[in-house]
Scaffold this active site. Structure first.
Site, short mmCIF file in Angstrom:
data_model
loop_
_atom_site.label_atom_id
_atom_site.label_comp_id
_atom_site.label_asym_id
_atom_site.label_seq_id
_atom_site.Cartn_x
_atom_site.Cartn_y
_atom_site.Cartn_z
N LYS A 1 32.11 44.69 40.79
CA LYS A 1 31.35 45.39 39.76
C LYS A 1 30.75 46.71 40.28
O LYS A 1 30.69 46.93 41.50
CB LYS A 1 30.26 44.46 39.24
CG LYS A 1 30.81 43.20 38.55
CD LYS A 1 29.69 42.37 37.92
CE LYS A 1 30.26 41.15 37.20
NZ LYS A 1 29.19 40.38 36.51
N TYR B 1 33.84 42.12 27.34
CA TYR B 1 32.75 41.13 27.28
C TYR B 1 32.41 40.72 25.85
O TYR B 1 31.31 40.20 25.60
CB TYR B 1 31.51 41.67 27.98
CG TYR B 1 31.60 41.56 29.50
CD1 TYR B 1 31.54 40.33 30.14
CD2 TYR B 1 31.76 42.69 30.30
CE1 TYR B 1 31.62 40.22 31.52
CE2 TYR B 1 31.84 42.59 31.70
CZ TYR B 1 31.76 41.35 32.29
OH TYR B 1 31.85 41.23 33.66
N ASN C 1 25.45 41.59 39.70
CA ASN C 1 25.77 40.47 40.60
C ASN C 1 27.12 40.61 41.31
O ASN C 1 27.76 39.62 41.65
CB ASN C 1 25.62 39.13 39.89
CG ASN C 1 26.51 39.02 38.68
OD1 ASN C 1 27.31 39.91 38.41
ND2 ASN C 1 26.40 37.92 37.96
N HIS D 1 32.87 39.54 39.34
CA HIS D 1 33.22 38.71 38.20
C HIS D 1 34.29 37.72 38.65
O HIS D 1 35.15 38.07 39.46
CB HIS D 1 33.79 39.58 37.07
CG HIS D 1 34.43 38.79 35.97
ND1 HIS D 1 33.70 38.24 34.94
CD2 HIS D 1 35.73 38.44 35.75
CE1 HIS D 1 34.53 37.58 34.13
NE2 HIS D 1 35.76 37.69 34.61
N GLU E 1 42.04 37.90 30.66
CA GLU E 1 41.41 38.99 31.42
C GLU E 1 42.43 39.75 32.27
O GLU E 1 42.36 40.97 32.40
CB GLU E 1 40.27 38.42 32.27
CG GLU E 1 39.12 37.91 31.41
CD GLU E 1 38.08 37.08 32.16
OE1 GLU E 1 37.12 36.64 31.51
OE2 GLU E 1 38.24 36.87 33.39
P1 GDP Z 1 29.26 34.54 35.22
O1 GDP Z 1 30.41 33.79 34.61
O2 GDP Z 1 28.68 33.87 36.43
O3 GDP Z 1 29.62 35.99 35.51
O4 GDP Z 1 28.07 34.56 34.16
P2 GDP Z 1 28.03 34.65 32.56
O5 GDP Z 1 29.40 34.45 31.97
O6 GDP Z 1 26.94 33.77 32.09
O7 GDP Z 1 27.57 36.15 32.27
C1 GDP Z 1 28.46 37.23 32.41
C2 GDP Z 1 27.77 38.36 33.10
O8 GDP Z 1 26.70 38.82 32.28
C3 GDP Z 1 27.07 37.99 34.43
O9 GDP Z 1 27.95 37.98 35.52
C4 GDP Z 1 26.03 39.08 34.55
O10 GDP Z 1 26.59 40.31 35.03
C5 GDP Z 1 25.63 39.28 33.10
N1 GDP Z 1 24.41 38.50 32.80
C6 GDP Z 1 24.29 37.15 32.67
N2 GDP Z 1 23.03 36.80 32.39
C7 GDP Z 1 22.32 37.96 32.34
C8 GDP Z 1 20.94 38.28 32.11
O11 GDP Z 1 20.11 37.40 31.87
N3 GDP Z 1 20.59 39.61 32.14
C9 GDP Z 1 21.51 40.59 32.38
N4 GDP Z 1 21.11 41.88 32.40
N5 GDP Z 1 22.81 40.34 32.61
C10 GDP Z 1 23.21 39.04 32.60
#
Ligand code: GDP
Length: 138
Positions: free
Chosen positions: A10, A50, A113, A116, A127
């Site tokens: 990222k 997304y 973070n 992905h 994807e």
């Molecule tokens: P992943 O599968 O571990 O990547 O997590 P998710 O599918 O739940 O979320 C997708 C992405 O959205 C995450 O990797 C983060 O970059 C972002 N994200 C998730 N939760 C949050 C949040 O509470 N705040 C913000 N700003 N970004 C978030």
């Protein structure tokens, strides 16, 4: 069970010079690269990628972040790729990520973070197809 997953390094991680270190962790964990590109998403492209998170409160922030700088997109191969790669990257929130995971080492926050990783075989295919033509993978 598929042997391929999709990943992105990222914008936070490319900006901080973590690309090489993250790729090294992926390779050391036994993943091989089947396709890879360095690119930058427009807000429209990040929004489309997304779209599944459209109703989440952080969607706008996520789209802005993911289009804020370059990313590395890649298709990785290994037995049990999706599950093993989720283990390698660690929890979404780096505060909860285990020692030895990519997010523990390189992620700054739950949003920024570092990496992905696809969450299912089905999404890995969707994807991968978002970024790569058949000619761009082997
Ligand atoms: P992943 O599968 O571990 O990547 O997590 P998710 O599918 O739940 O979320 C997708 C992405 O959205 C995450 O990797 C983060 O970059 C972002 N994200 C998730 N939760 C949050 C949040 O509470 N705040 C913000 N700003 N970004 C978030």
């Amino acid at each position: 069970m598929s042997n391929r997953t999709f990943t992105m390094i990222k914008p936070d991680a490319t900006a901080k010079g973590f690309t090489g270190g993250i790729l090294e962790m992926m390779l050391k964990a036994g993943f091989s690269i089947k396709a890879m590109k360095w690119t930058k998403l427009s807000t429209e492209q990040a929004g489309a990628f997304y779209a599944i998170h459209k109703e989440r409160p952080f969607y706008r922030e996520l789209v802005e972040f993911m289009s804020s700088g370059p990313i590395v997109a890649a298709i990785l191969e290994k037995e049990n790729a999706v599950a093993d790669f989720r283990t390698l990257i660690g929890a979404t929130n780096p505060a909860n990520a285990e020692e030895g995971t990519i997010r523990k080492k390189y992620a700054a926050s739950v949003g920024e973070n570092a990496v992905h990783g696809s969450d299912s075989d089905e999404n890995a295919i969707i994807e991968s197809n978002f970024f790569f033509s058949e000619l761009e993978r082997y």
